[in-house]
Scaffold this motif. Structure first.
Motif, mmCIF file in Angstrom:
data_model
loop_
_atom_site.group_PDB
_atom_site.id
_atom_site.type_symbol
_atom_site.label_atom_id
_atom_site.label_comp_id
_atom_site.label_asym_id
_atom_site.label_seq_id
_atom_site.Cartn_x
_atom_site.Cartn_y
_atom_site.Cartn_z
ATOM 1 N N LYS A 25 99.953 63.817 -26.614
ATOM 2 C CA LYS A 25 98.791 64.877 -26.327
ATOM 3 C C LYS A 25 98.408 65.637 -27.680
ATOM 4 C CE LYS A 25 101.511 68.808 -24.808
ATOM 5 N NZ LYS A 25 101.710 69.698 -23.569
ATOM 6 N N TYR A 28 96.049 63.482 -29.612
ATOM 7 C CA TYR A 28 94.514 63.424 -28.825
ATOM 8 C C TYR A 28 93.998 65.085 -28.974
ATOM 9 C CZ TYR A 28 95.968 59.311 -26.671
ATOM 10 O OH TYR A 28 96.266 57.979 -26.445
ATOM 11 N N TYR A 32 90.381 65.861 -30.348
ATOM 12 C CA TYR A 32 89.405 66.483 -29.600
ATOM 13 C C TYR A 32 88.849 67.820 -30.357
ATOM 14 C CZ TYR A 32 87.509 68.662 -25.178
ATOM 15 O OH TYR A 32 86.821 69.376 -24.428
ATOM 16 N N GLN A 36 84.903 67.959 -30.776
ATOM 17 C CA GLN A 36 83.833 68.948 -30.198
ATOM 18 C C GLN A 36 83.477 70.218 -31.067
ATOM 19 O OE1 GLN A 36 83.087 68.449 -27.010
ATOM 20 N NE2 GLN A 36 83.892 66.403 -27.367
ATOM 21 N N ASP A 281 95.758 61.952 -17.251
ATOM 22 C CA ASP A 281 94.476 61.799 -17.821
ATOM 23 C C ASP A 281 94.287 62.481 -19.258
ATOM 24 O OD1 ASP A 281 91.820 62.408 -18.445
ATOM 25 O OD2 ASP A 281 91.368 62.064 -16.269
ATOM 26 N N LYS A 282 94.545 62.125 -20.410
ATOM 27 C CA LYS A 282 94.392 62.879 -21.682
ATOM 28 C C LYS A 282 93.191 63.777 -21.757
ATOM 29 C CE LYS A 282 92.042 59.058 -24.302
ATOM 30 N NZ LYS A 282 91.089 59.743 -24.599
ATOM 31 N N ASP A 283 91.985 63.410 -21.282
ATOM 32 C CA ASP A 283 91.004 64.057 -21.582
ATOM 33 C C ASP A 283 91.053 65.497 -20.659
ATOM 34 O OD1 ASP A 283 89.258 62.226 -22.810
ATOM 35 O OD2 ASP A 283 88.879 60.965 -20.664
ATOM 36 N N ASN A 286 93.127 67.479 -22.577
ATOM 37 C CA ASN A 286 92.579 68.221 -23.715
ATOM 38 C C ASN A 286 91.602 69.373 -23.317
ATOM 39 O OD1 ASN A 286 93.333 66.310 -25.797
ATOM 40 N ND2 ASN A 286 91.718 64.892 -25.260
#
Length: 302
Positions: A25, A28, A32, A36, A281-283, A286
Motif C-alpha cells: 500500500k 501504491y 497515486y 492524481q 482493494d488497493k484503489d 488509496n
C-alpha cells in the motif's frame, strides 16, 4: 510546501499470498498521490536508517539486536505477525527514521506527512500486531531534543488502541498520549495511555467527529504541546477489514482536516503518519489514505 516522507523499502516486503498486512500500500499510495497530482515529486524526502543504539533509547537492546540479526525466537516473530527477512529489517529501520524525519520537517514547515508509520503496538521488549519498533514514541523522544520542543502530544486515531505507545511513554512526563479507538477490537488487553477514549462498535461519523474535535481541543488547551504526532489511521472506515467502526470516507477527510486545522490555528507543528488501513482493494485504500493529504492541502492552502 508540505514535506512528504517516503522510502522505496516500505513496500519491499515479501509476504505469504494471503497475509492480511497490505505491504504494497505504501508504494501504491506514493504513485497515486503523484498520478492524481495531490503531491509533486519535489515534496518528497527520504530518511536514513535508524541505528541499534538509537532504538535502544526506547526498546530493550536485546530485543533490538535479536530482531535485526534474525535471532528472535519463533514465538516472538509470531506475535509480531511477520516472517523474518532482511527486507523486513530494512523497511523497519527506514520507517522508524522516517517518522523522526517527519517530526523534524513538521517543526520546520508546520506540517509534514509520512507515507508509513503508526506502529503503536510495539512495546519496550517485544513487537506485536504488525508493529516491530514504536516509531511514534521514538520520534517524540528525539523531537524533545530540538529547541523549543518541551512537550509532545501523540494523538492516535487508529481504530486500535496504541497499547505499546502507552507502555513505552509512561516514563516520559513530557510525552502525552491520547488514543481514540474501538473498544471491541485488538488488543484484547488494553494499556493505560494518558487519555483513552473508547468508542463502541458501529460508531458513526457524527459521534466520532465530535469526539475527536473535542478531545484534541481539550488536550491543546490543557497541555499546550509544542509538537503533535498524529496517527491518521483509516482502519476506522466502515469497510475496513480489521476495523469495527462505521466511518465514511468523507468522515475521514473531515477528521483529518479538523485535526490539522486545530494544530495550525494553535501554531503547533503537526507530524502525521498514515497508520492502519486494511483492504484487498488497493484503489479504495488509496482513496482512504489520500484523504489525509487532501485535508492537509486544504488547510495549508488557506
Amino acid at each position: 510546501m508540505i514535506p512528504l516522507i517516503y522510502h522505496a523499502s516500505y513496500s519491499k516486503l515479501a509476504l505469504p499470498s494471503k497475509h492480511r498486512f497490505p505491504s504494497t500500500k505504501y508504494r501504491y499510495l506514493y504513485q497515486y498521490l503523484l498520478e492524481q497530482k495531490i503531491a509533486s515529486q519535489s515534496q518528497f524526502f527520504a530518511s536514513e536508517k535508524v541505528t541499534q543504539n538509537q532504538l535502544a533509547s526506547i526498546h530493550c537492546p536485546n530485543y533490538v539486536r535479536g530482531f535485526i540479526t534474525g535471532t528472535l525466537d519463533t514465538k516472538s516473530m509470531r506475535r509480531i505477525g511477520f516472517p523474518w527477512s532482511e527486507t523486513l529489517v530494512e523497511r523497519t529501520l527506514y520507517s522508524v527514521a522516517g517518522t523522526e524525519l517527519t517530526c523534524l520537517k513538521a517543526i520546520e514547515y508546520g506540517c509534514a506527512i509520512h507515507l508509513s508509520g503508526g506502529y503503536h503496538h510495539a512495546h519496550h521488549e517485544f513487537g506485536s500486531g504488525f508493529c516491530i519498533f514504536n516509531d511514534m514514541s521514538y520520534a517524540a523522544l528525539q523531537a524533545l531534543k530540538q529547541p523549543n520542543i518541551e512537550t509532545v502530544l501523540i494523538f492516535d486515531c487508529d481504530v486500535h488502541q496504541g497499547d505499546g505507545t502507552a507502555t513505552i511513554t509512561t516514563v516520559f512526563d513530557d510525552i502525552i498520549t491520547c488514543s481514540i479507538h474501538c473498544q471491541q477490537n485488538f488488543p484484547a488487553r488494553k494499556q493505560q495511555s494518558n487519555y483513552d477514549i473508547e468508542l463502541p462498535r458501529g460508531t458513526t461519523d457524527k459521534q466520532y467527529l465530535e469526539t475527536v474535535q473535542q478531545a484534541l481541543a481539550y488536550l491543546i488547551r490543557l497541555h499546550q504541546p509544542d509538537l503533535i504526532i498524529y496517527d491518521a489511521g483509516v482502519d476506522i472506515h466502515a469497510d475496513d477489514n480489521l476495523g469495527y467502526l462505521d466511518i465514511s470516507t468523507t468522515g475521514i477527510f473531515v477528521r483529518d482536516e479538523d485535526v490539522i486545522q486545530q494544530a495550525k490555528s494553535a501554531e503547533i507543528p503537526i507530524a502525521c503518519v498514515i497508520g492502519g488501513g486494511y483492504s484487498n482493494d488497493k484503489d479504495l485504500l488509496n482513496i482512504r489514505h489520500s484523504q489525509l493529504f487532501l485535508a492537509a492541502n486544504t488547510v495549508w492552502s488557506e
